[in-house]
Design a protein around this motif. Structure first.
Motif, short mmCIF file in Angstrom:
data_model
loop_
_atom_site.label_atom_id
_atom_site.label_comp_id
_atom_site.label_asym_id
_atom_site.label_seq_id
_atom_site.Cartn_x
_atom_site.Cartn_y
_atom_site.Cartn_z
N ALA A 35 -41.68 -16.97 26.97
CA ALA A 35 -40.52 -16.80 27.84
C ALA A 35 -39.66 -18.08 27.83
N HIS A 36 -40.33 -19.23 27.83
CA HIS A 36 -39.61 -20.51 27.76
C HIS A 36 -38.81 -20.61 26.46
N TYR A 37 -39.47 -20.34 25.33
CA TYR A 37 -38.78 -20.43 24.04
C TYR A 37 -37.65 -19.40 23.93
N THR A 38 -37.86 -18.22 24.45
CA THR A 38 -36.83 -17.19 24.40
C THR A 38 -35.60 -17.61 25.20
N ALA A 39 -35.83 -18.17 26.39
CA ALA A 39 -34.72 -18.66 27.21
C ALA A 39 -34.01 -19.82 26.52
N MET A 40 -34.80 -20.74 25.96
CA MET A 40 -34.21 -21.87 25.24
C MET A 40 -33.38 -21.40 24.05
N LEU A 41 -33.92 -20.44 23.30
CA LEU A 41 -33.19 -19.91 22.15
C LEU A 41 -31.87 -19.30 22.58
N ASP A 42 -31.92 -18.48 23.62
CA ASP A 42 -30.69 -17.87 24.11
C ASP A 42 -29.68 -18.94 24.53
N GLY A 43 -30.15 -19.94 25.26
CA GLY A 43 -29.26 -21.00 25.71
C GLY A 43 -28.66 -21.81 24.57
N LEU A 44 -29.50 -22.22 23.63
CA LEU A 44 -28.98 -23.01 22.51
C LEU A 44 -28.04 -22.18 21.64
N GLN A 45 -28.35 -20.91 21.44
CA GLN A 45 -27.44 -20.06 20.67
C GLN A 45 -26.09 -19.95 21.36
N ARG A 46 -26.09 -19.82 22.69
CA ARG A 46 -24.82 -19.75 23.42
C ARG A 46 -24.05 -21.06 23.29
N LEU A 47 -24.75 -22.18 23.44
CA LEU A 47 -24.07 -23.47 23.36
C LEU A 47 -23.52 -23.74 21.96
N PHE A 48 -24.29 -23.38 20.93
CA PHE A 48 -23.82 -23.59 19.57
C PHE A 48 -22.81 -22.53 19.13
N GLY A 49 -22.78 -21.41 19.84
CA GLY A 49 -21.88 -20.33 19.44
C GLY A 49 -22.35 -19.63 18.19
N LEU A 50 -23.67 -19.52 18.03
CA LEU A 50 -24.25 -18.90 16.84
C LEU A 50 -25.46 -18.07 17.25
N ARG A 51 -25.46 -16.82 16.89
CA ARG A 51 -26.62 -15.96 17.10
C ARG A 51 -27.38 -15.89 15.79
N LEU A 52 -28.65 -16.25 15.83
CA LEU A 52 -29.49 -16.19 14.64
C LEU A 52 -30.04 -14.78 14.49
N HIS A 53 -29.14 -13.92 14.08
CA HIS A 53 -29.46 -12.51 13.88
C HIS A 53 -28.51 -11.98 12.83
N GLU A 54 -28.99 -11.11 11.99
CA GLU A 54 -28.20 -10.58 10.88
C GLU A 54 -26.92 -9.90 11.34
N ASP A 55 -26.98 -9.16 12.43
CA ASP A 55 -25.82 -8.39 12.88
C ASP A 55 -24.96 -9.15 13.89
N ALA A 56 -25.24 -10.42 14.11
CA ALA A 56 -24.55 -11.16 15.15
C ALA A 56 -23.08 -11.39 14.83
N VAL A 57 -22.74 -11.46 13.57
CA VAL A 57 -21.37 -11.72 13.16
C VAL A 57 -21.01 -10.70 12.09
N ASP A 58 -19.81 -10.19 12.18
CA ASP A 58 -19.34 -9.23 11.18
C ASP A 58 -18.78 -9.99 9.98
N SER A 59 -19.67 -10.67 9.30
CA SER A 59 -19.26 -11.48 8.15
C SER A 59 -20.33 -11.34 7.07
N LEU A 60 -19.92 -10.98 5.89
CA LEU A 60 -20.86 -10.85 4.78
C LEU A 60 -21.53 -12.20 4.51
N THR A 61 -20.77 -13.27 4.57
CA THR A 61 -21.33 -14.61 4.33
C THR A 61 -22.44 -14.91 5.33
N HIS A 62 -22.20 -14.63 6.61
CA HIS A 62 -23.23 -14.88 7.63
C HIS A 62 -24.45 -14.01 7.38
N ARG A 63 -24.25 -12.74 7.09
CA ARG A 63 -25.39 -11.83 6.88
C ARG A 63 -26.23 -12.29 5.70
#
Length: 169
Positions: A35-63
């Motif tokens: 739960a700690h790591y999941t919350a940290m991941l969510d927070g850091l992803q929000r701060l960095f503006g990057l979701r580490l997930h294949e579908d997070a961005v509609d960009s072929l380069t990102h995928r």
């Protein structure tokens, strides 16, 4: 301060696949740690503006980059040594050491495997960091503080080890 390397490490740890300090003898502690790591991941992803997930961005380069990131993470988790499956190998080690020269060969090879596995893990982490840097672009050098995380509602305090049922402090 948290940087992109922390984003990588938290992403790996949130998956609860043998990285991040999980304990085989405590499901309650592991649940709190996840739960700690999941919350940290969510927070850091929000701060960095990057979701580490294949579908997070509609960009072929990102995928495409994320697919390599995901494959590299899977490879990282697959790394193991011949001793990885043993919780307590004391008796086995003693019996191997008693085997004389052949036992020494086994132990020497084991030490080399351990060193190479550690080196491979570091190389995997380096590759994951480089891929995240590519995905972040001009945001790759950002760092965030505990205060930044708390401002978005994320407490970065790790679960207390004294909550661990086998703690004898």
């Amino acid at each position: 301060m948290y940087d992109r390397r922390d984003l990588v490490r938290v992403h790996l740890a949130a998956q609860e696949r043998g990285f991040g300090g999980y304990r085989p003898d405590s499901s309650a502690y592991n649940a709190a740690l996840r739960a700690h790591y999941t919350a940290m991941l969510d927070g850091l992803q929000r701060l960095f503006g990057l979701r580490l997930h294949e579908d997070a961005v509609d960009s072929l380069t990102h995928r495409v980059r994320f697919r390599l990131f995901s494959s590299t993470a899977d490879s990282f988790f697959a790394l193991r040594t011949p001793w990885s499956g043993f919780l307590e190998a004391g008796l086995l080690i003693r019996k191997i050491e008693e085997a004389g020269a052949e036992g020494e060969r086994v132990m020497a090879a084991s030490r080399r495997i351990d060193a190479l596995t550690a080196e491979s893990r570091e190389s995997h982490l380096e590759m994951l960091d480089a891929l995240v840097a590519m995905m972040l672009g001009d945001r790759a050098e950002l760092t965030f503080s505990t205060a930044d995380l708390r401002a978005i509602g994320v407490d970065d305090t790790e679960p207390n080890t004294t909550d661990h049922p086998l703690y004898e402090g």
